[in-house]
Design an enzyme around this catalytic site. Structure first.
Site, mmCIF file in Angstrom:
data_model
loop_
_atom_site.group_PDB
_atom_site.id
_atom_site.type_symbol
_atom_site.label_atom_id
_atom_site.label_comp_id
_atom_site.label_asym_id
_atom_site.label_seq_id
_atom_site.Cartn_x
_atom_site.Cartn_y
_atom_site.Cartn_z
ATOM 1 N N HIS A 212 10.255 -10.235 -7.547
ATOM 2 C CA HIS A 212 9.237 -9.772 -6.598
ATOM 3 C C HIS A 212 7.817 -9.793 -7.156
ATOM 4 C CE1 HIS A 212 9.507 -6.079 -8.917
ATOM 5 N NE2 HIS A 212 8.357 -5.732 -8.377
HETATM 6 C C1 UD1 Z 1 4.894 -2.690 -5.552
HETATM 7 C C2 UD1 Z 1 4.219 -2.407 -6.892
HETATM 8 C C3 UD1 Z 1 5.043 -3.018 -8.018
HETATM 9 C C4 UD1 Z 1 6.482 -2.572 -7.947
HETATM 10 C C5 UD1 Z 1 7.018 -2.901 -6.574
HETATM 11 C C6 UD1 Z 1 8.461 -2.479 -6.411
HETATM 12 C C7 UD1 Z 1 1.773 -2.303 -6.868
HETATM 13 C C8 UD1 Z 1 0.542 -3.022 -7.261
HETATM 14 N N1 UD1 Z 1 2.920 -3.017 -6.965
HETATM 15 O O1 UD1 Z 1 4.863 -4.093 -5.353
HETATM 16 O O2 UD1 Z 1 4.500 -2.595 -9.254
HETATM 17 O O3 UD1 Z 1 7.220 -3.234 -8.945
HETATM 18 O O4 UD1 Z 1 6.223 -2.220 -5.595
HETATM 19 O O5 UD1 Z 1 8.931 -2.818 -5.161
HETATM 20 O O6 UD1 Z 1 1.708 -1.148 -6.508
HETATM 21 N N2 UD1 Z 1 6.723 -4.456 2.271
HETATM 22 C C9 UD1 Z 1 7.640 -4.239 3.261
HETATM 23 N N3 UD1 Z 1 8.195 -2.990 3.338
HETATM 24 C C10 UD1 Z 1 7.868 -1.973 2.503
HETATM 25 C C11 UD1 Z 1 6.917 -2.217 1.512
HETATM 26 C C12 UD1 Z 1 6.350 -3.462 1.395
HETATM 27 O O7 UD1 Z 1 7.961 -5.101 4.043
HETATM 28 O O8 UD1 Z 1 8.420 -0.869 2.641
HETATM 29 C C13 UD1 Z 1 6.158 -5.818 2.119
HETATM 30 C C14 UD1 Z 1 4.857 -6.005 2.838
HETATM 31 O O9 UD1 Z 1 4.808 -7.295 3.320
HETATM 32 C C15 UD1 Z 1 3.837 -5.846 1.729
HETATM 33 C C16 UD1 Z 1 4.582 -6.436 0.538
HETATM 34 O O10 UD1 Z 1 5.935 -6.077 0.745
HETATM 35 O O11 UD1 Z 1 2.642 -6.485 2.000
HETATM 36 C C17 UD1 Z 1 4.109 -5.930 -0.776
HETATM 37 O O12 UD1 Z 1 4.158 -4.487 -0.851
HETATM 38 P P1 UD1 Z 1 3.228 -3.703 -1.902
HETATM 39 O O13 UD1 Z 1 3.545 -2.251 -1.895
HETATM 40 O O14 UD1 Z 1 1.820 -4.099 -1.709
HETATM 41 O O15 UD1 Z 1 3.630 -4.334 -3.286
HETATM 42 P P2 UD1 Z 1 5.043 -4.695 -3.892
HETATM 43 O O16 UD1 Z 1 5.110 -6.168 -4.049
HETATM 44 O O17 UD1 Z 1 6.158 -4.016 -3.165
#
Ligand code: UD1
Length: 378
Positions: A212
């Site tokens: 991820h």
């Molecule tokens: C975040 C953390 C990362 C951690 C990871 C674990 C930061 C910078 N990154 O990354 O350190 O390892 O979480 O999962 O804080 N999304 C969903 N559903 C959700 C959450 C996210 O669909 O419940 C999708 C959305 O499209 C979103 C993308 O995932 O834009 C990224 O989510 P985000 O929280 O920005 O970062 P992660 O890649 O999850």
């Protein structure tokens, strides 16, 4: 003493749960005026049921006292939204300390907000460094540690990093790895569940893959290269691949979902709950991952782990544990897979203080400081 405990994203929940429990234990034993009032804040950085709610259930976390509902956005917007929503909560609750865990955007945002309001900040999992500032988490770690008053570290290398950065000794508290508290509590149940059987997989006859990191999944060429590696790995043993939402969205956007679904030995699934995933780790022959936390969990469980990155902020998993940092080049990954399957397994040992008692050490430090502050005040 009143604490605000902050969680926001999936890797936070298993770090907050042991703290909540340790506070309950402290309160059972404490005199009335030594009790700790803990309020839980969930920023909503992760909001899907599989990324949040299922963890609350598995870890018996209470409903948050405050839910900020921030959701996904660019780094600046997500961080800013958390800060804007968190500030009035700090002003109203007037905590003695804000406790943040890990290195996600919510960690940074709440630490900054509290520090600017002159509320002491405790950072659990302080001092980790990948020395790679292209990782958003590295920026979050550096800034969070810089504004924290209590730096609770998981390993001796994190103590050394903080000392090198000039952090005064009295702020550094080497307490061990809090994720191991959650893991030890749930490990027996996880083993007994044998979640792999649900996917038709035999014990110790499959690999688990998670991907991820933006550096691995935000570029179509890089992601496609991993799928080619996956084709080679599954030729040797079946692979279970719980797909993170970020990875899923990109696989779909680039028309690669059919490609991965078409690889015969690969089982795709939604992100799993804490205990189901732990159950899969317990029965795995091999884990391939770019996660930070999974490097630690595999070390705690003695399961071979190949980290699909060029660096790690958790070197103790390599020096003591079962982790190998193999990078992202297919030949190097396949050579490491071959070595593990050929029996070259590093047994590893458990790093110091990864003993399931980290949360109670943290609570002891916080309670002692608070007591000495009230004595000074008198
Ligand atoms: C975040 C953390 C990362 C951690 C990871 C674990 C930061 C910078 N990154 O990354 O350190 O390892 O979480 O999962 O804080 N999304 C969903 N559903 C959700 C959450 C996210 O669909 O419940 C999708 C959305 O499209 C979103 C993308 O995932 O834009 C990224 O989510 P985000 O929280 O920005 O970062 P992660 O890649 O999850």
């Amino acid at each position: 003493m009143k604490l605000l405990l902050v969680c926001g994203a999936r890797p936070n929940f298993m770090k907050i749960a042991p703290l909540m429990r340790a506070i309950d234990c402290h309160n059972e034993a404490a005199r009335r005026n030594d009790r700790i009032e803990a309020k839980l804040v969930h920023t909503g950085q992760h909001y899907d049921s599989e990324m949040s709610e299922s963890f609350f259930r598995d870890l018996s976390l209470p409903n948050p006292d405050h839910y900020l509902g921030v959701g996904s956005d660019s780094h600046a917007k997500q961080t800013a939204e958390v800060m804007i929503a968190f500030e009035p909560i700090v002003l109203n609750e007037k905590p003695d300390c804000v406790v943040v865990v890990g290195d996600v955007n919510s960690t940074l945002a709440c630490a900054l907000t509290a520090a600017k309001l002159r509320i002491p900040v405790a950072h659990v999992e302080a001092g980790l460094r990948s020395f790679d500032r292209s990782m958003p988490e590295e920026i979050n770690r550096l800034v969070t540690d810089a504004v924290s008053d209590y730096l609770f570290t998981p390993s001796e290398d994190s103590n050394a990093n903080l000392r090198r950065e000039g952090v005064p000794e009295e702020k550094i508290h080497f307490v061990g790895n809090i994720m191991v508290d959650a893991l030890r509590k749930h490990q027996d149940l996880a083993r007994s569940l044998r979640a792999y059987a649900r996917y038709g997989l035999p014990a110790f006859g499959y690999a688990v893959l998670t991907l991820h990191r933006p550096s691995n999944v935000d570029d179509s060429g890089t992601l496609l290269r991993f799928l080619r590696v996956l084709e080679q790995v599954q030729a040797q043993l079946p692979v279970l691949f719980p797909v993170h939402p970020r990875t899923r969205d990109h696989l779909r956007a680039w028309g690669l979902m059919e490609t991965v679904e078409g690889i015969p030995g690969v089982r795709l699934c939604e992100p799993l709950s804490y205990i189901d995933f732990l159950s899969l780790l317990c029965g795995a022959r091999l884990v391939l991952t770019d996660s930070g936390g999974i490097q630690e969990e595999t070390t705690a469980l003695g399961v071979p782990c190949l980290t699909l990155r060029d660096n790690t902020e958790r070197p103790v998993t390599v020096t003591h544990g079962t982790n190998m940092v193999v990078g992202t080049h297919p030949e190097r990954i396949m050579a490491a897979v071959g070595a593990v399957l050929g029996g070259e397994v590093r047994l590893g040992r458990i790093p110091p203080l990864w003993d399931g008692r980290t949360a109670s050490r943290i609570v002891k430090v916080l309670a002692a400081r608070e007591n000495s502050r009230s004595v000074e005040a008198v």
